[in-house]
Structures are given as structure tokens and as C-alpha cells.
Write an enzyme that holds these catalytic residues in place. Structure first.
Site, PDB file in Angstrom:
ATOM      1  CG  HIS A 197       2.459 -29.071 171.955  1.00 34.87           C
ATOM      2  ND1 HIS A 197       2.311 -30.189 172.716  1.00 34.87           N
ATOM      3  CD2 HIS A 197       1.278 -28.884 171.324  1.00 34.87           C
ATOM      4  CE1 HIS A 197       1.078 -30.657 172.558  1.00 34.87           C
ATOM      5  NE2 HIS A 197       0.441 -29.882 171.724  1.00 34.87           N
ATOM      6  CD  GLU A 437      -6.278 -35.478 171.516  1.00 37.52           C
ATOM      7  OE1 GLU A 437      -5.368 -35.117 170.763  1.00 37.52           O
ATOM      8  OE2 GLU A 437      -6.715 -34.776 172.442  1.00 37.52           O
ATOM      9  CG  ASP A 461      -1.908 -36.349 171.625  1.00 40.48           C
ATOM     10  OD1 ASP A 461      -0.789 -36.705 172.027  1.00 40.48           O
ATOM     11  OD2 ASP A 461      -2.398 -35.242 171.866  1.00 40.48           O
ATOM     12  CB  CYS A 506      -7.277 -30.475 164.173  1.00 41.39           C
ATOM     13  SG  CYS A 506      -7.387 -31.332 165.743  1.00 41.39           S
TER      14      CYS A 506
HETATM   15  C1  PEP Z   1      -3.386 -33.787 167.994  1.00 46.70           C
HETATM   16  O1  PEP Z   1      -3.114 -34.480 168.977  1.00 46.70           O
HETATM   17  O2  PEP Z   1      -3.368 -34.215 166.814  1.00 46.70           O
HETATM   18  C2  PEP Z   1      -3.748 -32.386 168.156  1.00 46.70           C
HETATM   19  C3  PEP Z   1      -4.177 -31.674 167.146  1.00 46.70           C
HETATM   20  O3  PEP Z   1      -3.573 -31.821 169.370  1.00 46.70           O
HETATM   21  P1  PEP Z   1      -2.136 -31.476 169.994  1.00 46.70           P
HETATM   22  O4  PEP Z   1      -1.124 -31.608 168.884  1.00 46.70           O
HETATM   23  O5  PEP Z   1      -2.220 -30.098 170.514  1.00 46.70           O
HETATM   24  O6  PEP Z   1      -1.988 -32.511 171.046  1.00 46.70           O
HETATM   25 MG    MG Z   2      -3.612 -33.839 170.942  1.00 43.69          MG
END
Ligand code: PEP
Ligand code: MG
Length: 574
Positions: A197, A437, A461, A506
Site C-alpha cells: 500500500h 479478490e 489481492d 482495479c
Molecule cells: C486489489 O486488491 O487489487 C485492490 C485494488 O485493492 P487493494 O490493493 O487496496 O487491496
Molecule cells: Mg484488495
């Protein structure tokens, strides 16, 4: 061209910059090495006591300055991080633990480090998650005091103005959130992976970042001039003048091409397939940036970034204002607001949830709703209220079961009824999307499609759960790869099971040119990415036909490894 020391790493946020380095959090071992040698000459007990008193006064002044520096831009919550340290400095028990060690013969700096370590260890054993989290702060305070005792600068030579490259062993999401994007030309860390993150936040703040740069904090010193090429993941330390001049002239130090400029042309393949390119954001301010780069909406507003670096969750008013600002920036385009996704790498101590044995498999995402429905109700009220002025949609993270979607629909109805009873205007309808995910969500995509208005595949994820390789775990970084045919098969299965429910992606994969292309080949028509990636992906989409990409995807699904898939993608560039 003369040789310069270079470090190779992984680019997680594109960009190129030449600026002075600033080592964030100098390695405590540096201080410990000085401590072991003791101060110059001998230190009597009286000297030690006076040294500690002066160091403590200085630390209080430094911390007050830090608090005041962050307050105007980042608010009282972030200033409070430093104020808590000031309070501890004033605690007589804390001082006595150090003084007792000095009286027993320890040098002041050693006494400080030892007492803080003991204090931190005690705190780590406490049942209260918020207090446990303070152990790292206590150690940080110990390092500051020790550095002050030794006449070293605890914050290195932080430039007062101008841009600089932050170099650190690792950065937490909260630390990145605290950085001032105006002053940070780039980030270079030794640890971290593309889907951490901290990396994602750097990308969404538009800060070029290279992670996995081994030896960066030992090879680079504060004040060194560093050329960071976060297109290719390379860092030059004190580059020779000709290299610096090439950079200044806008040339790629490696001789390749930089990315294309953002141009808000539609992302149409050669054979006319339309792909929607949306932005991933973590704050309302980023929505403005996303809009200026031609984002066709926000596909992921990671609301949890509003929860970091503070002592309590944001309230309904604050959330409503941020969401309304994001919707205004998007000017009628959709904004997909993901409800709080805390609990994995984003531990929020004030939620007071017991630390999971394995956080990636613990109480994260929508699973938190059972423990803290209040947090989610506040968010849902804010989304409904802000939705009056735009097209807000909800996105549910970490779904593994149909009942979780139903629970959120119930909470949404409850939030709407509450607002109606209070006479507060709200959006009539807020569509609910499910993040795919987890493998469970892939296998249940058909059933989930009956409950969801849209799907958004969280490829970051999904990759870690399909491949059982932690997204932030350096030890298995080689095994964490979105291009693995098993991940591609999971995406393909989701698109197939979704039927008429629209499917977007995403995760970071959607913002990589090759990733975007293979996703289009797999049938995905909506891609959401860091705003900085939009231009390059848009340009790539326009160079290929849907038919070629579909053929490529069909082949990729028959391959044996991520390496083979990557090789097959190279054929596209040929
Ligand atoms: C993902 O898991 O691909 C996602 C977009 O969410 P995050 O990266 O915030 O877990
Ligand atoms: Mg995620």
C-alpha cells in the site's frame, strides 16, 4: 560517460527526477555504534544527567516543530502523533527509568535506548491494540533522544525547502501519507513490493518510487545527489555531470523513451472496442489530478487512506465533504467508493481489533462489519449524502460470501432510512459493487452477480490469494505475479460468470501496459489505475486490436508460468 554507483530496484510509480537525498529514519544501528563507543572522552554521572536533560528539552522542541509543520496541511490528527511523544517526555516515570540507568553507570545515550527498548517491549505485550502500536513510537523517541545525546541530528539534515528524494529502509502507508508531495521528488526504499500500500499510495500521490533498492540506505547519504529513474527502476548516486545534463535536457539516461503525455483521447482499440480508463485514488485531492489526466471516473476510492495516521476514524461530516469534493472533481462521472478495507497491511490501532495471527487472512475488508458496524454505517451515510451531487457507487472489499453483500445492502437501507427520518437529503440509489479478490468470490461469481450491480477485480489481492504468496513478502516476491496463468484463469472465469454484470479491474495490473492489454484480451472493458498510468495505457490500447489481444489471452491461458506469459506479451511489442 564515467561510471557512477547505481542501484537497481523495482519501479512502482513512474517518473524521473534528480534531487538531493534525504535519509528518512537513519538506521538506529548508526546511533547504536556511537553509543557503544560512548561519547568523546568519559561521561560522569553528572555529565550524563545533564546530557539527558538537554537532549530531552531539545527533543520536545523538535517534536513541537514537527507537529506544527504537519498541522496546517494534514490536520490535528497527524500533529497528535508527535504530541503523544512530547507527553511521554514530560512523564516523570519515563525520565526516572533513564536516570536510574545513568546513575548505575550507563552513558546517557545507552541509558535512553535501553530504557525505551524495555518500555517498548512491555507495551508490545499489552492486550490493547492501540497501546501496542505505540511501541514503535517509543523506539523512535529513544533514537531521537540518543541522537540528541550524541549531538547527531535525529531527523538527518531535512531540507527546509526544495524537493528531495526520500530514501528509507521501508515506509508504512501512514509514513507515505505524511509526506508532502510538493517536497518529495521521489521515494527509494530497500523493502516493499509493487502491490504494497505504501507503493500504491506513492503512485496515487504521483510520487515516482523505486522499491527493493538493496543497500539504498547504506550507499546513499543525506545530501547526495541522486538521479531516480522510476520508469526503469534504477537509481544513480552522485551521477556524473554528463548524466545529470542528459537528465536536465529531458533525455532518458538509459537511452529509451519516456512515457507519452496524457491526452484525453478515448481508449479505443484499432478495431473500435471502447475501454473505460478510470482512476484509483486515496483522497479527494487526487480526484482533481485524476480528472486533469483524463480519467473517465474513479474506479477505486481507497477510503482507508483517510483513516491512517490518526487516533480516531473520520466522522460523517469529514467523509461527506471528501466524497462530495471527489464527485465534484469528477463532474458527473462515477466515483466508486470502497468501504473501509483495513486490517491487512493497514492496521488501525484505534479500531481495537485483536491483532490477527495472519492479517491477510484475518478480520479485513467487509469482515470488519460484524465487529464495527458503526464505522460502516457512518461511511454509508456519507456516501448517500455526498451522492446527492454526483454519481457515487459503493464497492465492497474482500467478499467471500453472498451474505456479506446482503449485509451491506441491509446496512445501506438502514443508513438511508436514518437519513430520511432526520430529513437529510440523500442519493435515491447507490449501486453496490463487489470486489473479486478472493478465490471464493471467483468460484461464486455467478451467485454474487445476482446480488451485485458491478464487479471490480482486485488483482493485487486476487494474485496473493490464488498463488498463496503474500503481496508484501519479499521472500516470495518472485512467486507473486499477476501474469501467472492461474490468476489469468481466475479473471477469465469471473468475466464468464458475471454475465451482464459489468466487470472492471482495479489492481496494479490494470495500470501496467502489458497487464491492461491482456485484461482486454480476457474480456475486461473497464480498467482503473493510478492517475499517472492513464496516458501510457491509453496510448497502448489504441495501438492494438481487440482480436489480437483476445488471441494473446487465449494462448496465455494455455501456458505454464508467468515467465512464459510475459514472454508471449513481448511478441506484442515486436
Ligand atoms: C486489489 O486488491 O487489487 C485492490 C485494488 O485493492 P487493494 O490493493 O487496496 O487491496
Ligand atoms: Mg484488495
Amino acid at each position: 560517460m564515467s561510471a557512477a554507483t547505481t542501484i537497481a530496484g523495482l519501479s512502482v510509480s513512474p517518473g524521473r527526477t534528480l534531487a538531493k537525498a534525504f535519509i528518512l529514519r537513519p538506521d538506529p544501528l548508526d546511533a547504536a555504534a556511537h553509543v557503544g563507543a560512548g561519547p568523546a572522552g568519559s561521561e560522569s554521572v553528572q555529565d550524563g544527567i545533564e546530557r539527558f536533560a538537554a537532549a530531552s528539552d531539545l527533543a520536545a522542541r523538535q517534536l513541537r516543530e514537527l507537529a506544527e509543520r504537519v498541522r496546517p496541511g494534514l490536520g490535528d490528527d497527524k500533529a497528535a502523533i508527535f504530541e503523544a511523544d512530547i507527553e511521554l517526555l514530560a512523564d516523570p516515570e519515563f525520565a526516572e527509568a533513564i536516570l536510574a540507568r545513568i546513575r548505575a553507570g550507563a552513558f546517557a545515550a545507552a541509558a535512553v535506548l535501553d530504557a525505551c527498548e524495555e518500555h517498548a517491549r512491555k507495551i508490545e505485550k499489552l492486550p490493547d491494540a492501540y497501546l501496542r502500536e505505540r511501541a514503535a513510537d517509543i523506539r523512535g523517541l529513544g533514537r531521537r533522544l540518543a541522537a540528541n545525546c550524541l549531538g547527531l541530528s535525529p531527523d538527518a539534515a531535512a531540507p527546509q525547502e526544495g524537493e528531495f528524494v526520500i530514501v528509507a529502509r521501508d515506509l508504512t502507508p501512514a509514513e507515505v501519507a505524511l509526506l508532502d508531495p510538493e517536497q518529495v521528488a521521489a521515494i527509494v526504499t530497500e523493502a516493499g513490493g509493487p502491490a504494497s500500500h505504501a507503493a500504491i499510495l506513492a503512485a496515487s500521490l504521483g510520487i515516482p518510487a523505486v522499491v527493493g533498492a538493496a543497500g539504498a540506505t547504506t550507499l546513499i547519504r543525506s545530501g547526495d545527489l541522486v538521479l531516480v529513474d522510476a520508469f526503469c527502476g534504477r537509481v544513480w548516486i552522485n551521477p556524473p555531470p554528463e548524466l545529470a545534463a542528459a537528465f536536465a535536457a529531458g533525455l532518458d539516461p538509459q537511452g529509451g523513451d519516456g512515457p507519452a503525455d496524457a491526452r484525453p483521447q478515448p481508449a479505443l482499440t484499432q478495431d473500435g472496442t471502447r475501454v473505460a480508463l478510470l482512476a484509483n485514488i486515496g483522497s479527494a485531492g487526487e480526484a482533481v489530478r485524476a480528472a486533469s489526466r483524463g480519467a473517465e471516473g474513479v474506479g477505486l476510492f481507497r477510503l482507508e487512506f483517510m483513516y491512517l495516521g490518526r487516533n480516531q476514524p473520520p466522522g460523517e461530516e469529514e467523509l461527506t465533504a471528501a466524497l462530495a469534493a471527489a464527485l465534484a472533481a469528477m463532474d458527473g462521472k462515477t466515483v466508486d467508493v470502497r468501504v473501509l478495507d483495513a486490517g491487512a497491511d493497514k492496521d488501525l490501532p484505534y479500531l481495537d481489533i485483536a491483532r490477527a495471527q495472519n492479517p491477510a487472512f484475518g478480520l479485513r475488508g467487509v469482515r470488519l462489519a460484524a465487529a464495527r458496524p458503526d464505522i460502516f454505517l457512518t461511511e454509508l451515510r456519507a456516501v448517500l449524502r455526498a451522492g446527492v451531487s454526483g454519481r457515487a457507487r459503493l464497492l465492497l472489499p474482500m467478499v467471500t460470501d453472498v451474505s456479506e453483500v446482503r449485509l451491506f445492502r441491509d446496512l445501506l437501507a438502514q443508513a438511508a432510512a436514518g437519513l430520511d427520518a432526520e430529513g437529510i437529503p440523500r442519493a435515491a440509489d447507490v449501486p453496490v459493487g463487489v470486489m473479486i479478490e478472493t478465490p471464493a468470490a471467483v468460484f461464486l461469481a455467478g451467485q454474487l452477480a445476482r446480488e451485485a450491480d458491478f464487479f471490480s477485480i482486485g488483482a493485487n489481492d486476487l494474485t496473493q490469494y490464488v498463488l498463496a504468496a503474500g503481496r508484501d513478502d519479499e521472500a516470495v516476491a518472485a512467486g507473486y505475479d499477476f501474469y501467472h496463468p492461474a490468476v489469468l484463469a481466475a479473471i477469465k472465469a469471473t468475466v464468464g460468470a458475471a454475465g451482464a454484470v459489468p466487470v472492471g479491474v482495479c489492481g496494479e495490473m490494470a495500470g501496467e501496459v502489458d497487464g491492461a492489454l491482456i485484461l482486454i484480451g480476457l474480456g475486461v472493458r473497464t480498467l482503473s489505475m493510478s492517475p499517472g498510468r492513464l496516458a501510457a495505457v491509453r496510448q497502448a490500447v489504441r495501438l492494438h486490436s481487440r482480436e489480437d489481444l483476445a488471441r494473446l489471452a487465449v494462448t496465455a491461458l494455455t501456458l505454464e508460468s508467468a515467465a512464459q506469459v510475459r514472454r508471449s506479451l513481448r511478441a506484442l511489442d515486436a
